[in-house]
Scaffold this motif. Sequence first.
Motif, short mmCIF file in Angstrom:
data_model
loop_
_atom_site.label_atom_id
_atom_site.label_comp_id
_atom_site.label_asym_id
_atom_site.label_seq_id
_atom_site.Cartn_x
_atom_site.Cartn_y
_atom_site.Cartn_z
N THR A 82 65.42 73.85 71.65
CA THR A 82 65.96 73.56 70.05
C THR A 82 67.72 74.48 69.91
N ILE A 83 68.55 73.67 70.00
CA ILE A 83 69.91 74.28 70.08
C ILE A 83 70.11 74.10 68.40
N PRO A 84 70.29 75.25 68.30
CA PRO A 84 71.80 75.87 66.99
C PRO A 84 73.11 74.91 66.73
N GLU A 85 73.19 74.49 65.58
CA GLU A 85 73.96 73.37 65.18
C GLU A 85 75.02 73.64 65.41
N GLU A 86 75.80 74.56 65.79
CA GLU A 86 77.13 75.22 66.45
C GLU A 86 77.49 75.43 67.81
N LEU A 91 77.88 74.47 74.86
CA LEU A 91 79.01 74.35 73.90
C LEU A 91 79.58 74.67 73.30
N LYS A 92 79.90 75.81 72.44
CA LYS A 92 80.16 76.47 70.73
C LYS A 92 81.18 74.92 70.13
N MET A 93 80.91 74.66 68.98
CA MET A 93 81.11 74.00 68.30
C MET A 93 81.75 74.29 66.89
N LYS A 94 81.86 75.79 66.62
CA LYS A 94 82.34 75.94 65.44
C LYS A 94 82.27 77.50 65.69
N PHE A 112 79.08 78.99 76.66
CA PHE A 112 78.44 79.95 76.88
C PHE A 112 76.97 80.37 77.53
N ALA A 113 76.72 81.03 78.41
CA ALA A 113 75.59 81.29 78.75
C ALA A 113 74.37 82.04 77.64
N CYS A 114 73.71 81.49 77.26
CA CYS A 114 72.56 81.62 76.05
C CYS A 114 72.00 81.72 76.20
N LEU A 115 71.25 83.00 76.22
CA LEU A 115 69.37 83.21 76.19
C LEU A 115 68.41 82.60 75.24
N GLN A 132 73.00 84.97 72.11
CA GLN A 132 74.40 84.47 73.26
C GLN A 132 74.57 85.24 74.33
N LEU A 133 75.01 85.11 74.95
CA LEU A 133 75.53 85.80 76.02
C LEU A 133 77.14 85.81 76.58
N SER A 134 77.36 85.96 77.28
CA SER A 134 78.56 85.76 78.56
C SER A 134 79.07 84.65 78.00
N GLN A 135 80.68 84.60 77.70
CA GLN A 135 81.27 83.18 78.42
C GLN A 135 81.47 82.91 79.28
#
Length: 217
Positions: free
Chosen positions: A146-150, A180-183, A191-194, A209-212
């Motif tokens: 599941t990927i958030p819309e942003e 990839l951050k879109m908003k 970003f690395a995301c947990l 969201q973790l580090s860039q």
Amino acid sequence: MTTGEIPMGYWMDKTYTVSKDFSWFIYSENEKDLFFLASKDNGKTWQKALVSENAQRMRYRKAQFFADGSGILAYSSASPEVSSEGLILFQTNDHGQSWSQMNSTTIGQPVQNVSFVNPTLGFVSTREKLYYTNNSGSSFKEAVVTIPEEYQTGGLDLFQSPNEVTQVSTNQLEAKFYLLKMKGIDQGKMFACLYRSSDNGETWQFAEQLSQVMPNE
């Protein structure tokens, strides 16, 4: 070991480990025979084991070991004509002294990482998808991420070495995916995301969201 897309002189991550108690290397002398070389006495003596006599067109490869001495070795077989790759899995129960083929399958895109939590439960990632097996590689299914819309996938591999899927409790797995951050003010940045899963990797939910991550990482 240094053929294919890996620059000459570089060793792919997780194709070797150097330690006092157990050092090992995955390598091929002729781009066909795949060997496992190991030492358990700080490098004083080495034991060589044949993994496969037909390991042609190798690209990705990796080995993982568990506390009881069992282990998994995986490699992908690439073809210049198609983007899909064959994934071949081997197992050992004696710290790599002997190997037997478990299973093989076809992955629709180039393999970017293979991570086993235990000899039964494992994961395979491409740039955009994550697959899981709960039967030692006899079959793989696509996991639901599941990927958030942003956010969106793209730019970097979804899940690449040296990242691993880890078991943090009886019913919970964790992994780090690249999105990839879109908003917002960070639009266009990676970003690395947990992510966490509570159903043995069938579905994955965004945690934070973790580090860039820079493109060259």
